[in-house]
Design a protein around this motif. Sequence first.
Motif, PDB file in Angstrom:
ATOM      1  N   SER A 107       5.999  14.213 -52.575  1.00 42.06           N
ATOM      2  CA  SER A 107       5.067  13.398 -51.796  1.00 42.06           C
ATOM      3  C   SER A 107       3.627  13.818 -52.027  1.00 42.06           C
ATOM      4  N   VAL A 108       3.376  15.118 -51.972  1.00 41.81           N
ATOM      5  CA  VAL A 108       2.026  15.626 -52.223  1.00 41.81           C
ATOM      6  C   VAL A 108       1.597  15.298 -53.650  1.00 41.81           C
ATOM      7  N   SER A 109       2.539  15.351 -54.581  1.00 38.04           N
ATOM      8  CA  SER A 109       2.245  15.041 -55.981  1.00 38.04           C
ATOM      9  C   SER A 109       1.787  13.592 -56.134  1.00 38.04           C
ATOM     10  N   VAL A 110       2.524  12.659 -55.508  1.00 39.02           N
ATOM     11  CA  VAL A 110       2.158  11.242 -55.583  1.00 39.02           C
ATOM     12  C   VAL A 110       0.845  10.992 -54.847  1.00 39.02           C
ATOM     13  N   GLN A 111       0.663  11.662 -53.716  1.00 41.11           N
ATOM     14  CA  GLN A 111      -0.547  11.482 -52.920  1.00 41.11           C
ATOM     15  C   GLN A 111      -1.792  11.927 -53.687  1.00 41.11           C
ATOM     16  N   THR A 112      -1.671  13.012 -54.440  1.00 42.92           N
ATOM     17  CA  THR A 112      -2.839  13.586 -55.122  1.00 42.92           C
ATOM     18  C   THR A 112      -2.926  13.215 -56.595  1.00 42.92           C
ATOM     19  N   GLY A 113      -1.800  12.751 -57.172  1.00 44.37           N
ATOM     20  CA  GLY A 113      -1.788  12.476 -58.608  1.00 44.37           C
ATOM     21  C   GLY A 113      -1.630  13.723 -59.448  1.00 44.37           C
ATOM     22  N   ARG A 114      -1.279  14.857 -58.819  1.00 45.26           N
ATOM     23  CA  ARG A 114      -1.128  16.132 -59.526  1.00 45.26           C
ATOM     24  C   ARG A 114       0.349  16.445 -59.760  1.00 45.26           C
ATOM     25  N   GLU A 115       0.631  17.179 -60.833  1.00 42.42           N
ATOM     26  CA  GLU A 115       1.982  17.629 -61.120  1.00 42.42           C
ATOM     27  C   GLU A 115       2.241  18.908 -60.329  1.00 42.42           C
ATOM     28  N   ILE A 116       2.750  18.740 -59.114  1.00 38.99           N
ATOM     29  CA  ILE A 116       2.991  19.874 -58.223  1.00 38.99           C
ATOM     30  C   ILE A 116       4.237  20.641 -58.650  1.00 38.99           C
ATOM     31  N   VAL A 117       5.316  19.914 -58.932  1.00 40.18           N
ATOM     32  CA  VAL A 117       6.571  20.515 -59.379  1.00 40.18           C
ATOM     33  C   VAL A 117       6.644  20.362 -60.896  1.00 40.18           C
ATOM     34  N   PRO A 118       6.722  21.457 -61.655  1.00 39.05           N
ATOM     35  CA  PRO A 118       6.714  21.373 -63.116  1.00 39.05           C
ATOM     36  C   PRO A 118       7.778  20.404 -63.636  1.00 39.05           C
ATOM     37  N   GLY A 119       7.354  19.490 -64.476  1.00 37.41           N
ATOM     38  CA  GLY A 119       8.275  18.532 -65.068  1.00 37.41           C
ATOM     39  C   GLY A 119       8.412  17.239 -64.300  1.00 37.41           C
ATOM     40  N   LEU A 120       7.936  17.212 -63.046  1.00 38.57           N
ATOM     41  CA  LEU A 120       7.984  15.988 -62.243  1.00 38.57           C
ATOM     42  C   LEU A 120       6.573  15.412 -62.187  1.00 38.57           C
ATOM     43  N   PRO A 174       4.033  -8.136 -70.960  1.00 41.01           N
ATOM     44  CA  PRO A 174       3.406  -7.061 -71.734  1.00 41.01           C
ATOM     45  C   PRO A 174       3.961  -5.709 -71.326  1.00 41.01           C
ATOM     46  N   ASP A 175       4.075  -4.787 -72.262  1.00 42.67           N
ATOM     47  CA  ASP A 175       4.657  -3.476 -71.982  1.00 42.67           C
ATOM     48  C   ASP A 175       3.927  -2.751 -70.860  1.00 42.67           C
ATOM     49  N   SER A 176       2.630  -2.954 -70.751  1.00 40.21           N
ATOM     50  CA  SER A 176       1.852  -2.252 -69.733  1.00 40.21           C
ATOM     51  C   SER A 176       2.260  -2.663 -68.325  1.00 40.21           C
ATOM     52  N   ALA A 177       2.937  -3.828 -68.201  1.00 40.61           N
ATOM     53  CA  ALA A 177       3.342  -4.302 -66.879  1.00 40.61           C
ATOM     54  C   ALA A 177       4.716  -3.791 -66.484  1.00 40.61           C
ATOM     55  N   VAL A 178       5.383  -3.098 -67.409  1.00 44.25           N
ATOM     56  CA  VAL A 178       6.717  -2.577 -67.131  1.00 44.25           C
ATOM     57  C   VAL A 178       6.616  -1.063 -67.004  1.00 44.25           C
ATOM     58  N   HIS A 179       6.500  -0.558 -65.793  1.00 44.06           N
ATOM     59  CA  HIS A 179       6.260   0.869 -65.583  1.00 44.06           C
ATOM     60  C   HIS A 179       7.552   1.684 -65.595  1.00 44.06           C
ATOM     61  N   GLY A 180       8.578   1.200 -64.905  1.00 42.42           N
ATOM     62  CA  GLY A 180       9.863   1.898 -64.926  1.00 42.42           C
ATOM     63  C   GLY A 180       9.981   3.019 -63.919  1.00 42.42           C
ATOM     64  N   LEU A 181       9.016   3.950 -63.893  1.00 43.00           N
ATOM     65  CA  LEU A 181       9.102   5.124 -63.029  1.00 43.00           C
ATOM     66  C   LEU A 181       7.830   5.296 -62.212  1.00 43.00           C
ATOM     67  N   LEU A 182       7.991   5.751 -60.981  1.00 42.96           N
ATOM     68  CA  LEU A 182       6.839   6.149 -60.172  1.00 42.96           C
ATOM     69  C   LEU A 182       6.553   7.620 -60.374  1.00 42.96           C
ATOM     70  N   LEU A 183       7.621   8.430 -60.451  1.00 46.62           N
ATOM     71  CA  LEU A 183       7.487   9.864 -60.711  1.00 46.62           C
ATOM     72  C   LEU A 183       8.522  10.220 -61.780  1.00 46.62           C
ATOM     73  N   GLU A 184       8.033  10.612 -62.924  1.00 45.85           N
ATOM     74  CA  GLU A 184       8.916  10.918 -64.055  1.00 45.85           C
ATOM     75  C   GLU A 184       9.508  12.321 -63.919  1.00 45.85           C
ATOM     76  N   PRO A 185      10.849  12.463 -64.153  1.00 47.23           N
ATOM     77  CA  PRO A 185      11.860  11.433 -64.440  1.00 47.23           C
ATOM     78  C   PRO A 185      12.699  11.081 -63.211  1.00 47.23           C
ATOM     79  N   LEU A 186      12.236  11.449 -62.020  1.00 45.80           N
ATOM     80  CA  LEU A 186      13.104  11.465 -60.835  1.00 45.80           C
ATOM     81  C   LEU A 186      13.144  10.158 -60.061  1.00 45.80           C
ATOM     82  N   VAL A 187      12.007   9.482 -59.909  1.00 49.87           N
ATOM     83  CA  VAL A 187      11.897   8.379 -58.946  1.00 49.87           C
ATOM     84  C   VAL A 187      11.584   7.065 -59.644  1.00 49.87           C
ATOM     85  N   PRO A 188      12.556   6.136 -59.714  1.00 45.93           N
ATOM     86  CA  PRO A 188      12.299   4.808 -60.289  1.00 45.93           C
ATOM     87  C   PRO A 188      11.308   4.029 -59.440  1.00 45.93           C
ATOM     88  N   LEU A 189      10.553   3.150 -60.073  1.00 43.81           N
ATOM     89  CA  LEU A 189       9.507   2.392 -59.395  1.00 43.81           C
ATOM     90  C   LEU A 189      10.070   1.141 -58.720  1.00 43.81           C
TER      91      LEU A 189
END
Length: 415
Positions: free
Chosen positions: A154-167, A117-132
């Motif tokens: 790291s802080v962005s992934v830890q908090t779920g917030r868009e710290i750096v615009p576009g990432l 299912p498409d929902s199981a194929v994530h592709g990226l952990l942090l768009e568009p920089l870091v593949p999963l």
Amino acid sequence: MRPSEFSREGLGYRMAFPEAFIAFSVDRLRASGGETKGLVMVRSTMPGARTYADDVVHYSQETLTSSTARRTLGKILADKIPTDPQIDWGSMYDEFCTSVMVADRAGVEPDVVGRMPDSAVHGLLLEPLVPLGVHSILFGPGGLGKSILATGISVSVQTGREIVPGLVPLVQGPVLYLNWETNREDIDVRVKAVCAGAGIQPVEMYHLSGGGKPLAQRVDHIARVIDKIGAVMLVVDSSGKAIGTSGEGPIEDAANRFASALDELGRTALCIDHVSKAGAEQQGGARNPYGSVMKTNWARATWEMTQARPPEDGETHLVLHHRKHNTTAEHSPIGLLMRWDRGAVTWETDDVSEATSGLAYGESLADQIASALAEHPLRPVEISRKTGISDNMVRSILSRNRRFTKVPTGDWALV
């Protein structure tokens, strides 16, 4: 006696016998010549047991497939732990070794792909920089801000917030910062600066020092830490030191061990890397991370950080170039304006559409020096102030590049 408790622990295994106050664990499992060996640790909280630090009774490399070695260790344990008629140390260790061999032989079951299912194929952990689920590389000359950007991610992934615009973080969870470059105090300052710039309270992030050893030698310990904290992403800063040296063999051997260790860990990893002096001076075109080309080949994505133009008033104009893309389409260059002032770091999007003229975003450091010398000769310190390139790097480029010449006044000029 209650049944034993057998479980995976990092890249190894653990078995506990609660009523006997004893636990076996093994890591660094290696198969060679038909034998399986590993570092076996035995812990006991039995009153009167002869233990060392952290309740360790015994710790050595053992051959798990050898019946003789199993019986020998059973006798050693019986000598170190008070005798109890109901406890057979040899049988317990034999059960542990057999369980490890069966689990290790089973391996990993195959997955069925093609109709997931498409929902199981994530592709990226942090768009568009870091593949999963794989490792990628962020590289560029020293001093541009790669590590602080990695901290922001790291802080962005830890908090779920868009710290750096576009990432944009698509997965939220703990991050483990593997540090071969500085110390925990430096990372602490960076985390606080990122959080201050984002207007949030400082977050707690996990930090682990490289300890002067290559990542491949510490992979078992790192795996246990990952399991303990539930890390969803690793930052390796920097991969050059984490790879280590290859001794007398080719550097590809060390790079291979590094990539294989990351594969064993099975986590998304962002590796910070550098470019060589020749790469920094290269005139235009795509560059590669320093060292073996295999680093680029094994990474699933690479991003190069360059400077769009010289810093001004505490502002650094950065561009991220998508140099390699295995799992996604090529992304257009990302422009970022970075400010670090009064203990806070911030980023905002920066227009790089006009960067193809003048100090183009793909320009080498030599190109930037040439632009600084376009009007009249300058001394190295003046070039450094004008371009933001370190004084030592300026002097190195001037002396090695045939585009520049030293004039009688002591200044440097274009040939």
